[in-house]
Design a protein around this motif. Structure first.
Motif, PDB file in Angstrom:
ATOM      1  N   PHE A  98      19.902  16.162  -2.984  1.00  0.00           N
ATOM      2  CA  PHE A  98      19.728  15.088  -2.180  1.00  0.00           C
ATOM      3  C   PHE A  98      20.854  13.854  -2.676  1.00  0.00           C
ATOM      4  N   ALA A  99      20.584  13.741  -3.893  1.00  0.00           N
ATOM      5  CA  ALA A  99      21.484  12.607  -4.625  1.00  0.00           C
ATOM      6  C   ALA A  99      22.727  13.019  -4.297  1.00  0.00           C
ATOM      7  N   SER A 100      23.293  14.388  -4.350  1.00  0.00           N
ATOM      8  CA  SER A 100      24.530  14.837  -4.443  1.00  0.00           C
ATOM      9  C   SER A 100      25.224  14.516  -3.245  1.00  0.00           C
ATOM     10  N   ASN A 101      24.365  14.406  -2.077  1.00  0.00           N
ATOM     11  CA  ASN A 101      24.835  13.810  -0.771  1.00  0.00           C
ATOM     12  C   ASN A 101      25.228  12.513  -1.004  1.00  0.00           C
ATOM     13  N   LYS A 102      25.282  11.885  -2.102  1.00  0.00           N
ATOM     14  CA  LYS A 102      25.915  10.563  -2.176  1.00  0.00           C
ATOM     15  C   LYS A 102      27.356  10.671  -1.978  1.00  0.00           C
ATOM     16  N   LEU A 103      27.925  11.562  -1.190  1.00  0.00           N
ATOM     17  CA  LEU A 103      29.203  11.805  -0.880  1.00  0.00           C
ATOM     18  C   LEU A 103      30.073  10.750  -0.831  1.00  0.00           C
ATOM     19  N   LEU A 104      29.716   9.648  -0.328  1.00  0.00           N
ATOM     20  CA  LEU A 104      30.473   8.732   0.067  1.00  0.00           C
ATOM     21  C   LEU A 104      30.462   7.475  -0.738  1.00  0.00           C
ATOM     22  N   HIS A 105      30.261   7.730  -2.005  1.00  0.00           N
ATOM     23  CA  HIS A 105      30.605   6.687  -3.095  1.00  0.00           C
ATOM     24  C   HIS A 105      31.343   7.436  -4.204  1.00  0.00           C
ATOM     25  N   LEU A 106      32.462   6.589  -4.375  1.00  0.00           N
ATOM     26  CA  LEU A 106      33.626   7.156  -5.109  1.00  0.00           C
ATOM     27  C   LEU A 106      33.413   6.144  -6.369  1.00  0.00           C
ATOM     28  N   LEU A 107      33.015   6.524  -7.779  1.00  0.00           N
ATOM     29  CA  LEU A 107      33.172   5.898  -8.845  1.00  0.00           C
ATOM     30  C   LEU A 107      34.405   5.588  -9.469  1.00  0.00           C
ATOM     31  N   ASN A 108      34.833   4.455  -9.599  1.00  0.00           N
ATOM     32  CA  ASN A 108      36.099   3.874 -10.172  1.00  0.00           C
ATOM     33  C   ASN A 108      35.667   2.829 -11.421  1.00  0.00           C
ATOM     34  N   ASN A 109      36.001   3.305 -12.437  1.00  0.00           N
ATOM     35  CA  ASN A 109      35.780   2.451 -13.575  1.00  0.00           C
ATOM     36  C   ASN A 109      34.246   2.061 -13.591  1.00  0.00           C
ATOM     37  N   ASN A 110      33.399   3.234 -13.571  1.00  0.00           N
ATOM     38  CA  ASN A 110      32.092   2.777 -13.427  1.00  0.00           C
ATOM     39  C   ASN A 110      31.565   2.049 -12.249  1.00  0.00           C
ATOM     40  N   ASN A 111      32.391   1.578 -11.411  1.00  0.00           N
ATOM     41  CA  ASN A 111      31.660   0.906 -10.187  1.00  0.00           C
ATOM     42  C   ASN A 111      31.854   1.608  -9.093  1.00  0.00           C
ATOM     43  N   SER A 112      30.920   1.767  -8.021  1.00  0.00           N
ATOM     44  CA  SER A 112      30.762   2.841  -7.018  1.00  0.00           C
ATOM     45  C   SER A 112      31.319   1.731  -5.725  1.00  0.00           C
ATOM     46  N   SER A 113      32.039   2.524  -5.067  1.00  0.00           N
ATOM     47  CA  SER A 113      33.005   1.951  -3.714  1.00  0.00           C
ATOM     48  C   SER A 113      32.467   2.534  -2.514  1.00  0.00           C
ATOM     49  N   LYS A 114      31.720   1.915  -1.613  1.00  0.00           N
ATOM     50  CA  LYS A 114      31.570   2.728  -0.341  1.00  0.00           C
ATOM     51  C   LYS A 114      32.485   3.090   0.318  1.00  0.00           C
ATOM     52  N   LEU A 115      32.590   4.285   0.910  1.00  0.00           N
ATOM     53  CA  LEU A 115      33.555   5.024   1.730  1.00  0.00           C
ATOM     54  C   LEU A 115      33.046   5.138   2.926  1.00  0.00           C
ATOM     55  N   PRO A 116      33.845   5.416   4.143  1.00  0.00           N
ATOM     56  CA  PRO A 116      33.586   5.833   5.318  1.00  0.00           C
ATOM     57  C   PRO A 116      33.170   7.032   5.235  1.00  0.00           C
ATOM     58  N   ILE A 117      32.106   7.383   6.070  1.00  0.00           N
ATOM     59  CA  ILE A 117      31.414   8.736   6.261  1.00  0.00           C
ATOM     60  C   ILE A 117      32.373   9.791   6.893  1.00  0.00           C
ATOM     61  N   THR A 118      32.890  10.677   6.228  1.00  0.00           N
ATOM     62  CA  THR A 118      33.732  11.680   6.769  1.00  0.00           C
ATOM     63  C   THR A 118      33.385  13.044   6.821  1.00  0.00           C
ATOM     64  N   TYR A 119      33.889  13.865   7.797  1.00  0.00           N
ATOM     65  CA  TYR A 119      33.343  15.429   7.796  1.00  0.00           C
ATOM     66  C   TYR A 119      34.472  16.261   8.079  1.00  0.00           C
ATOM     67  N   THR A 120      34.217  17.607   7.799  1.00  0.00           N
ATOM     68  CA  THR A 120      35.275  18.670   7.722  1.00  0.00           C
ATOM     69  C   THR A 120      35.399  19.028   9.155  1.00  0.00           C
ATOM     70  N   ARG A 121      34.476  19.314   9.819  1.00  0.00           N
ATOM     71  CA  ARG A 121      34.644  19.489  11.343  1.00  0.00           C
ATOM     72  C   ARG A 121      33.447  19.036  12.282  1.00  0.00           C
ATOM     73  N   HIS A 122      33.983  19.003  13.472  1.00  0.00           N
ATOM     74  CA  HIS A 122      33.077  18.205  14.593  1.00  0.00           C
ATOM     75  C   HIS A 122      32.971  19.251  15.845  1.00  0.00           C
ATOM     76  N   ARG A 123      31.663  19.762  15.951  1.00  0.00           N
ATOM     77  CA  ARG A 123      31.345  20.531  17.044  1.00  0.00           C
ATOM     78  C   ARG A 123      30.123  19.762  17.799  1.00  0.00           C
ATOM     79  N   MET A 124      30.634  20.071  19.357  1.00  0.00           N
ATOM     80  CA  MET A 124      29.654  19.269  20.155  1.00  0.00           C
ATOM     81  C   MET A 124      28.456  19.914  20.560  1.00  0.00           C
ATOM     82  N   ARG A 125      28.239  21.166  20.173  1.00  0.00           N
ATOM     83  CA  ARG A 125      26.848  21.739  20.305  1.00  0.00           C
ATOM     84  C   ARG A 125      26.393  22.520  19.030  1.00  0.00           C
TER      85      ARG A 125
END
Length: 286
Positions: free
Chosen positions: A28-55
């Protein structure tokens, strides 16, 4: 002086519980996908996804079968209902138990031994008055992971897998040593790859998989599972979000030896399921 057999079994079982709980918490923590650590400081990033399907995918999944867990696949774009239907041959919905912890965690969990050192661990919970995107953002926040697991997690690093494009992330986890009988496991390291998909106008799916030793130079041999695959569905239901996590794991017998009554009771899987329920607390206390 040799330890009594009863003491060895209980102590080893407790280790299995702690390690399994740690591992699924880390998912569950692993899905902290949107925080990129740089010099030990986390930066929030936009949520991205690989593919989008309507249904959601309508082709049913093959059934998970006892003794054949290694052959099961979560597929892609399947709803929580579809995945649940694929598990009915090994457990019923009556297998789920309600859990309400003193720390505010609440939801349902289930654990099912599958033979050949495999275990199925599941959890269901509700995040109130939010959207799947909100949950994913919280889910992917490194600060949340540290807050809820300060006694177990030493370090987390999340990086974008640029070679794969949007929606792919790599999570490197360092766990603190855990006691084992009179000794210690030492520091445990492992890496997971996370893939995020979007379904419809706002539902999300996160698939997490443990990298093998041949792919992960940072992983230690003292990790509790040799194989780990987890599928997490986030779906909107009115003003709330249903969160369903399904994990398949193969026990590392180098850490969880055969003397443990692990397959008989599924103790570690049960504790692992409970460990994922911090999101319900997180959104209740906002």
């Amino acid at each position: 002086m040799a330890l009594p057999a009863k003491f060895i079994v209980l102590s080893s079982t407790r280790l299995a519980i702690v390690l399994a709980c740690l591992f699924i918490k880390s998912v569950f923590a692993s899905n902290k996908l949107l925080h990129l650590l740089n010099n030990n400081n986390s930066s929030k990033l936009p949520i991205t996804y690989t593919r989008h399907r309507m249904r959601y995918q309508t082709i049913p999944l093959s059934q998970l079968k006892y003794g054949q867990a290694s052959q099961f696949s979560f597929g892609r774009f399947h709803s929580a209902t579809s995945i649940d239907a694929a598990l009915t041959s090994v457990r019923s919905n009556g297998s789920f138990k309600h859990f309400c912890g003193r720390d505010g965690r609440e939801g349902y969990y289930a654990s099912t031994p599958l033979g050949d050192d495999w275990v199925l661990a599941e959890s269901r919970q509700i995040a109130y008055e939010c959207t799947p995107k909100d949950v994913l953002a919280a889910y992917l926040d490194g600060e949340n992971q540290r807050k809820y697991n300060t006694d177990k997690v030493r370090d987390i690093t999340i990086t974008k897998m640029r070679s794969k494009g949007g929606g792919w992330y790599r999570q490197d986890m360092v766990l603190k040593p855990q006691r084992i009988l009179s000794g210690s496991t030492g520091e445990m390291r492992y890496t997971q790859v996370i893939r995020v998909d979007k379904i419809g106008s706002g539902d999300y799916n996160a698939y997490v998989e443990l990298l093998g030793f041949d792919e992960d130079s940072k992983s230690t041999t003292l990790r509790p599972f040799d194989i780990l695959k987890v599928n997490v569905n986030l779906s909107q239901r009115g003003p709330d979000v249903d969160i369903c996590a399904t994990g398949l794991m193969k026990v590392n017998r180098g850490v969880v030896p055969n003397l443990i009554v692990f397959d008989a009771a599924g103790i570690a899987g049960s504790m692992a399921g409970k460990g994922t329920l911090w999101l319900s607390r997180h959104f209740r206390k906002r």
